[in-house]
Design a protein around this motif. Structure first.
Motif, PDB file in Angstrom:
ATOM      1  N   GLU A  48       0.837  -1.207   0.000  1.00  0.00           N
ATOM      2  CA  GLU A  48       0.000   0.000   0.000  1.00  0.00           C
ATOM      3  C   GLU A  48       0.871   1.256   0.000  1.00  0.00           C
ATOM      4  O   GLU A  48       0.565   2.231  -0.688  1.00  0.00           O
ATOM      5  CB  GLU A  48      -0.953   0.010   1.204  1.00  0.00           C
ATOM      6  N   TYR A  49       1.951   1.226   0.758  1.00  0.00           N
ATOM      7  CA  TYR A  49       2.859   2.379   0.770  1.00  0.00           C
ATOM      8  C   TYR A  49       3.550   2.557  -0.585  1.00  0.00           C
ATOM      9  O   TYR A  49       3.795   3.687  -1.015  1.00  0.00           O
ATOM     10  CB  TYR A  49       3.875   2.278   1.906  1.00  0.00           C
ATOM     11  N   ILE A  50       3.857   1.464  -1.259  1.00  0.00           N
ATOM     12  CA  ILE A  50       4.429   1.564  -2.603  1.00  0.00           C
ATOM     13  C   ILE A  50       3.445   2.267  -3.529  1.00  0.00           C
ATOM     14  O   ILE A  50       3.831   3.138  -4.311  1.00  0.00           O
ATOM     15  CB  ILE A  50       4.823   0.175  -3.148  1.00  0.00           C
ATOM     16  N   LYS A  51       2.172   1.900  -3.427  1.00  0.00           N
ATOM     17  CA  LYS A  51       1.144   2.543  -4.261  1.00  0.00           C
ATOM     18  C   LYS A  51       1.104   4.049  -4.042  1.00  0.00           C
ATOM     19  O   LYS A  51       0.815   4.809  -4.969  1.00  0.00           O
ATOM     20  CB  LYS A  51      -0.238   1.955  -3.972  1.00  0.00           C
ATOM     21  N   LEU A  52       1.390   4.471  -2.804  1.00  0.00           N
ATOM     22  CA  LEU A  52       1.390   5.904  -2.479  1.00  0.00           C
ATOM     23  C   LEU A  52       2.703   6.590  -2.856  1.00  0.00           C
ATOM     24  O   LEU A  52       2.822   7.802  -2.742  1.00  0.00           O
ATOM     25  CB  LEU A  52       1.151   6.108  -0.982  1.00  0.00           C
ATOM     26  N   GLY A  53       3.700   5.793  -3.256  1.00  0.00           N
ATOM     27  CA  GLY A  53       5.007   6.351  -3.587  1.00  0.00           C
ATOM     28  C   GLY A  53       5.888   6.569  -2.373  1.00  0.00           C
ATOM     29  O   GLY A  53       6.894   7.265  -2.444  1.00  0.00           O
ATOM     30  N   ASP A  54       5.530   5.966  -1.252  1.00  0.00           N
ATOM     31  CA  ASP A  54       6.318   6.088  -0.021  1.00  0.00           C
ATOM     32  C   ASP A  54       7.263   4.894   0.091  1.00  0.00           C
ATOM     33  O   ASP A  54       7.030   3.952   0.854  1.00  0.00           O
ATOM     34  CB  ASP A  54       5.383   6.182   1.189  1.00  0.00           C
ATOM     35  N   ASP A  55       8.340   4.950  -0.696  1.00  0.00           N
ATOM     36  CA  ASP A  55       9.287   3.840  -0.737  1.00  0.00           C
ATOM     37  C   ASP A  55      10.049   3.669   0.566  1.00  0.00           C
ATOM     38  O   ASP A  55      10.450   2.559   0.912  1.00  0.00           O
ATOM     39  CB  ASP A  55      10.271   4.025  -1.896  1.00  0.00           C
ATOM     40  N   ILE A  56      10.260   4.747   1.299  1.00  0.00           N
ATOM     41  CA  ILE A  56      11.014   4.664   2.552  1.00  0.00           C
ATOM     42  C   ILE A  56      10.254   3.805   3.565  1.00  0.00           C
ATOM     43  O   ILE A  56      10.822   2.893   4.175  1.00  0.00           O
ATOM     44  CB  ILE A  56      11.307   6.071   3.115  1.00  0.00           C
ATOM     45  N   THR A  57       8.977   4.079   3.738  1.00  0.00           N
ATOM     46  CA  THR A  57       8.171   3.298   4.685  1.00  0.00           C
ATOM     47  C   THR A  57       8.008   1.865   4.198  1.00  0.00           C
ATOM     48  O   THR A  57       8.103   0.918   4.992  1.00  0.00           O
ATOM     49  CB  THR A  57       6.795   3.960   4.902  1.00  0.00           C
ATOM     50  N   ALA A  58       7.783   1.690   2.904  1.00  0.00           N
ATOM     51  CA  ALA A  58       7.634   0.338   2.347  1.00  0.00           C
ATOM     52  C   ALA A  58       8.904  -0.471   2.568  1.00  0.00           C
ATOM     53  O   ALA A  58       8.845  -1.630   2.997  1.00  0.00           O
ATOM     54  CB  ALA A  58       7.291   0.414   0.865  1.00  0.00           C
TER      55      ALA A  58
END
Length: 103
Positions: free
Chosen positions: A27-37
């Motif tokens: 889900e974080y990847i979908k948001l573009g939040d690679d750091i959290t993912a």
């Protein structure tokens, strides 16, 4: 309630659930939040190195952010784990991603 909030709520009662962490990372990847993912995938794999599906997604994330060496290492570790678990489909996906990156 959005998917991230739902997954976080589920993780509160099952903090080491690999499926939930994997789903949350996606889900974080979908948001573009690679750091959290990335953090979630790394936590998941540190706790359960045999959760082979996460190696592919972590490797792709590492490729995307330009960390080629870490991506290669991730694919290699994933292939080792998939082979040990006799997970041929996962092994083949990891091998294909590895070869696309290395060759």
């Amino acid at each position: 309630m959005d998917r991230i909030a739902q997954l976080k709520q589920f993780l509160e009662s099952s903090p080491n659930d690999s499926f939930l962490k994997h789903a949350l990372a996606l889900e974080y990847i979908k948001l573009g939040d690679d750091i959290t993912a990335r953090k979630l995938f790394e936590e998941l794999l540190a706790h359960e190195p045999g959760y082979t599906g996460s190696y592919y997604h972590l490797g792709k994330l590492l490729e995307r952010v330009g960390d080629t060496q870490a991506a290669i290492s991730t694919y290699e570790k994933g292939m080792t784990m998939a082979k040990a678990a006799n997970e041929r489909h996962t092994y083949n996906e990891l091998q294909s991603a590895y070869e696309d990156l290395v060759y």
